[in-house]
Structure formats: structure tokens, C-alpha cells
Design a protein around this motif. Structure first.
Motif, PDB file in Angstrom:
ATOM      1  N   GLY A 291      12.027  12.276   5.730  1.00  0.00           N
ATOM      2  CA  GLY A 291      11.210  11.531   6.697  1.00  0.00           C
ATOM      3  C   GLY A 291       9.737  11.576   6.329  1.00  0.00           C
ATOM      4  N   GLY A 292       8.884  11.707   7.346  1.00  0.00           N
ATOM      5  CA  GLY A 292       7.450  11.781   7.100  1.00  0.00           C
ATOM      6  C   GLY A 292       6.823  10.478   6.661  1.00  0.00           C
ATOM      7  N   LEU A 293       7.423   9.366   7.036  1.00  0.00           N
ATOM      8  CA  LEU A 293       6.933   8.064   6.573  1.00  0.00           C
ATOM      9  C   LEU A 293       5.606   7.671   7.214  1.00  0.00           C
ATOM     10  CD1 LEU A 293      10.356   6.197   6.528  1.00  0.00           C
ATOM     11  CD2 LEU A 293       9.065   7.021   4.545  1.00  0.00           C
ATOM     12  N   GLN A 294       5.223   8.346   8.311  1.00  0.00           N
ATOM     13  CA  GLN A 294       3.949   8.016   8.951  1.00  0.00           C
ATOM     14  C   GLN A 294       2.771   8.245   8.014  1.00  0.00           C
ATOM     15  OE1 GLN A 294       1.222  10.045  10.184  1.00  0.00           O
ATOM     16  NE2 GLN A 294       2.001  11.889   9.180  1.00  0.00           N
ATOM     17  N   GLY A 295       2.930   9.156   7.054  1.00  0.00           N
ATOM     18  CA  GLY A 295       1.863   9.448   6.109  1.00  0.00           C
ATOM     19  C   GLY A 295       1.530   8.288   5.198  1.00  0.00           C
ATOM     20  N   ASN A 296       2.432   7.302   5.125  1.00  0.00           N
ATOM     21  CA  ASN A 296       2.163   6.125   4.284  1.00  0.00           C
ATOM     22  C   ASN A 296       0.925   5.372   4.735  1.00  0.00           C
ATOM     23  OD1 ASN A 296       4.346   6.604   2.647  1.00  0.00           O
ATOM     24  ND2 ASN A 296       5.697   5.122   3.642  1.00  0.00           N
ATOM     25  N   ARG A 297       0.511   5.597   5.982  1.00  0.00           N
ATOM     26  CA  ARG A 297      -0.685   4.913   6.479  1.00  0.00           C
ATOM     27  C   ARG A 297      -1.930   5.333   5.716  1.00  0.00           C
ATOM     28  NH1 ARG A 297      -0.117   6.110  12.823  1.00  0.00           N
ATOM     29  NH2 ARG A 297       0.316   8.170  11.965  1.00  0.00           N
ATOM     30  N   GLY A 298      -1.872   6.477   5.054  1.00  0.00           N
ATOM     31  CA  GLY A 298      -2.998   6.933   4.247  1.00  0.00           C
ATOM     32  C   GLY A 298      -3.125   6.192   2.936  1.00  0.00           C
ATOM     33  N   TYR A 299      -2.119   5.361   2.597  1.00  0.00           N
ATOM     34  CA  TYR A 299      -2.141   4.628   1.328  1.00  0.00           C
ATOM     35  C   TYR A 299      -2.230   3.130   1.549  1.00  0.00           C
ATOM     36  CZ  TYR A 299      -0.656   9.087  -0.550  1.00  0.00           C
ATOM     37  OH  TYR A 299      -0.593  10.425  -0.891  1.00  0.00           O
ATOM     38  N   ALA A 300      -2.504   2.740   2.777  1.00  0.00           N
ATOM     39  CA  ALA A 300      -2.560   1.299   3.082  1.00  0.00           C
ATOM     40  C   ALA A 300      -3.660   0.626   2.294  1.00  0.00           C
ATOM     41  CB  ALA A 300      -2.785   1.104   4.573  1.00  0.00           C
TER      42      ALA A 300
END
Length: 300
Positions: A291-300
Motif C-alpha cells: 500500500g502507501g500509495l498516498q505518497g505518490n502525491r509527492g511525485y506529482a
């Protein structure tokens, strides 16, 4: 188990096993399955819940009303803790590495919105906090407070990871997972039968310390595990063109989203090892999606 935790877990989705179809796997005569722990919950997904579950149960059994932990500005662990605290009606405090940014990251904003008190400290102080491993180790901790180390990495987390292994109902040879603190891997090692192996992929550079850290968490002597150190792509949270290209192609083929910090690097490394003949023909591999997909917002 505390009734409120039972109620929360009953609202979760199913962590299914998904078989991956890929000509590369056919060429090397290995099969790959993904344990979709990211499907458990949109926020408390994957190993975040597994590691929190018995820590929360212990905290509630002690009558604690405040949970304190530490992490970075995109911490999946703190993000899950803040949300769970809100749901359970518990106060949460997050000790954040580095100075407070002029603009909070989306992760920090979520945490603040869910009622977590954010305390920013220097990186030197943050490293010092890593010495406090047990729930009561934090200096000046109050009777109503419960301390969780970075990533929830303590012995209480292992029990939750063992439950994950018990859910796997197919035969397999190797169980793979990304490694940050190493506690997820330790939980898997403790639970997998001796004839099977656990393989960790370090998400950060200079991760030799993970070997003794994992050993210190194990409840038994095991030699059926290994940590691969070669696929950090330049360091924690760093990426490379090769990694992002692999992730894009994998998601296009499978419709399974990845993150570049953990699951992306694990599968990137796993595919490279398969292509190098690391696994014997006929072997079945299960990779854990943490999981942990919320961290993808740091690569937007």
C-alpha cells in the motif's frame, strides 16, 4: 482484540492474490502473484494496518488516549496513524523530521485535518528518537500516552504480519517485500514455514544495518531469508528513469498501481533478478503490495 478495532477491521476490503501474466515470467519458467494488501483500506492500507493493529490493541488495553510516533513529511505510517486515531477517538502526535515547511505537504495536511498535532524537530534530534523502541521508552511519557517507534517497528507489529502469511492459501517458494525499517520482513520471516523463503528489497541506500535490525526482531533463528540492497535507485524516495518506466509499463499491463518508494523498487528489482536467473525454473513467487500509495502525491 478491542471491540473498536474489530469493528474497524470488519469494514476493510479483501487482500486478494493476483496472478501476473507476463512473457518474461514464461521465458524463465517462474510464476508471480501479488498479495494486494493495498486493497484493505483506502487510507490504512497494507503493512501500515498490519503493524498498527496489535500496537493499537495494546494501547487501548492500557487505557491510553494519546498515540505518539515519528516520521517524515510523506510518512505512510503517520498518515495511517492520524486517520486511525480520528476513527477511534484518540489524540495523536506526530514528530516530524526537519523544519516545518512553508506549505504543508498533502500528507501533513491530511494528518493535521484529522487532528494530529505536528511537532517538527531537527534531523539530529529525529535520529536520537530512533533509540526509543518500546511503547513506554519515550522520556517524560505520561501514563495516558503510548509511543510507537518510526514505522511502527516493534515486536507488537510482528503478530499482524504473521496474520498476513496465514491468509496465503496457495503453495509458494518465496515471499517478497520492500524494506524500510525491516519490521515487515521480520514478521514474514517469523511466520513463513522453513521450506519457504522471505526476500526483502531495501528501499534506501547504505541499508546494511537492516540485517542486524531484522535479526534483533526475530523470535527464532532463521536462515531462509535475504535482503537485496541493489535496487534503491539512489536512495530513499529517489527515483530513476528506469524505475519510473518500469512502473508505468507494469501498471499498464496489470492495472496495479505502484509507488516509487517501496513497491515500485521491489518489483523493479524482482523482475531484474528473474531476468538474471536468480530463481530456479518452476518456482512460485508472491510479492507483497504494502500500500502507501498516498505518497505518490509527492511525485506529482
Amino acid at each position: 482484540m478491542h471491540p473498536e478495532l474489530v469493528k474497524l477491521e470488519q469494514s476493510f476490503g479483501l487482500s486478494v492474490l493476483t496472478k501476473i501474466d507476463d512473457p518474461l515470467l514464461d521465458d524463465y519458467q517462474v510464476s508471480l502473484w501479488i498479495k494486494r494488501d493495498d486493497l484493505l483500506h483506502p487510507i490504512i492500507s497494507g503493512n501500515k494496518w498490519r503493524k498498527l493493529k496489535y500496537n493499537l490493541d495494546h494501547a487501548l488495553s492500557l487505557g491510553a488516549d494519546t498515540l505518539i510516533s515519528m516520521g517524515g513529511t510523506y510518512s505512510n505510517h503517520l498518515h495511517a496513524l492520524a486517520y486511525t486515531g480520528k476513527i477511534l477517538g484518540l489524540k495523536t502526535i506526530g514528530i516530524i523530521r526537519g523544519e516545518k515547511p512553508a506549505l504543508l505537504t498533502p500528507t501533513l495536511q491530511d494528518m493535521q485535518n484529522w487532528g494530529m498535532e505536528l511537532r517538527f524537530i531537527s534531523r539530529t534530534e529525529f535520529r536520537h528518537y530512533r533509540n526509543y523502541r518500546d511503547w513506554q521508552d519515550l522520556p517524560d511519557i505520561k501514563p495516558n500516552e503510548f509511543w510507537l517507534p518510526e514505522g511502527g517497528a516493534n515486536h507488537l507489529a510482528l503478530k499482524g504480519m504473521a496474520e498476513l502469511v496465514n491468509e496465503i492459501d496457495i503453495e509458494y517458494d518465496t515471499l517478497c517485500v520492500a524494506c524500510g525499517t525491516g519490521v515487515t520482513l521480520a514478521g514474514l520471516i517469523d511466520a513463513v514455514p522453513g521450506r519457504q523463503s522471505a526476500l526483502g528489497f531495501a528501499a534506501l541506500k547504505h541499508a546494511d544495518f537492516l540485517q542486524p535490525d531484522v535479526k534483533s526482531l526475530l523470535s527464532k533463528n532463521s536462515n531462509n531469508w535475504e535482503i537485496i540492497l541493489d535496487y534503491h535507485c539512489g536512495g530513499f524516495a529517489n527515483t530513476s528513469l528506469e524505475l519510473t518506466s518500469f512502473m508505468h509499463a507494469f501498471t499498464q499491463k496489470t492495472s496495479i498501481p505502484l509507488d516509487p518508494v517501496y513497491t515500485g523498487k521491489m518489483l523493479y528489482g524482482l523482475y531484474d533478478l528473474i531476468a538474471k536467473g536468480y530463481f530456479k525454473p518452476g518456482q512460485r513467487i508472491i510479492a507483497l503490495h504494502t500500500g502507501g500509495l498516498q505518497g505518490n502525491r509527492g511525485y506529482a
